[in-house]
Scaffold this motif. Structure first.
Motif, PDB file in Angstrom:
ATOM      1  N   GLU A 101       0.803  -1.215   0.000  1.00  0.00           N
ATOM      2  CA  GLU A 101       0.000   0.000   0.000  1.00  0.00           C
ATOM      3  C   GLU A 101       0.838   1.267   0.000  1.00  0.00           C
ATOM      4  OE1 GLU A 101      -3.321   0.293   2.730  1.00  0.00           O
ATOM      5  OE2 GLU A 101      -3.071  -1.841   3.146  1.00  0.00           O
TER       6      GLU A 101
ATOM      7  N   LEU B  52      -4.707  -6.655   7.217  1.00  0.00           N
ATOM      8  CA  LEU B  52      -5.679  -5.631   6.854  1.00  0.00           C
ATOM      9  C   LEU B  52      -6.248  -4.976   8.107  1.00  0.00           C
ATOM     10  CD1 LEU B  52      -7.683  -7.640   4.164  1.00  0.00           C
ATOM     11  CD2 LEU B  52      -5.845  -5.997   3.766  1.00  0.00           C
TER      12      LEU B  52
ATOM     13  N   GLU C 122     -10.660  -2.463   5.744  1.00  0.00           N
ATOM     14  CA  GLU C 122     -10.210  -3.244   4.596  1.00  0.00           C
ATOM     15  C   GLU C 122     -10.758  -4.675   4.665  1.00  0.00           C
ATOM     16  OE1 GLU C 122      -5.903  -1.096   3.820  1.00  0.00           O
ATOM     17  OE2 GLU C 122      -6.082  -2.615   5.392  1.00  0.00           O
TER      18      GLU C 122
ATOM     19  N   LYS D 117     -14.356  -4.603   3.489  1.00  0.00           N
ATOM     20  CA  LYS D 117     -14.422  -4.457   2.036  1.00  0.00           C
ATOM     21  C   LYS D 117     -14.109  -5.786   1.344  1.00  0.00           C
ATOM     22  CE  LYS D 117     -13.058  -0.277   0.188  1.00  0.00           C
ATOM     23  NZ  LYS D 117     -12.048   0.758  -0.118  1.00  0.00           N
TER      24      LYS D 117
END
Length: 121
Positions: free
Chosen positions: A4, A89, A93, A96
């Motif tokens: 990320e 995560l 996240e 999702k």
């Protein structure tokens, strides 16, 4: 697993970005990219979040990621890879990811049932 955070050096050479770390930092300041201090680096090292980068760069970074086959070649269990990835995560996240997997899984089941003209009751 998708990284990320990217340093300016890692972003050099991608379409739509400057060709020097100074240029990347300048663009990041102008466009107000989300950034954080780099861990394990002395000085003012920063890295930028993938969601802050221009869309073209973002998609190129995803395309350049090594494939999952890398993990299989090391004889690692795919389930363990998923578990470790999931643990990394944050809660947003994770939510999702679960939503994506459930939604796309259901859509695929519906498509397969529709394609075969079979219905299970």
């Amino acid at each position: 697993m998708n990284p990320e955070w990217f340093s300016a050096k890692e972003l050099i050479g991608f379409t739509g970005l400057p060709s020097s770390p100074q240029g990347i930092h300048s663009m990041a300041r102008r466009q107000k990219w989300v950034r954080r201090r780099r861990f394990g680096v002395q000085g003012r090292g920063v890295e930028y979040h993938i969601d802050s980068l221009p869309i073209k760069t973002n998609s190129n970074l995803v395309l350049n990621e090594p494939s999952v086959e890398y993990f299989y070649s090391n004889n690692q269990d795919p389930l363990l890879i998923w578990i470790e990835s999931y643990k990394q995560l944050d809660e947003r996240e994770r939510q999702k990811m679960i939503t994506f997997i459930v939604r796309n899984g259901m859509i695929e089941v519906i498509n397969r049932l529709g394609a075969s003209n079979e219905f299970i009751y």
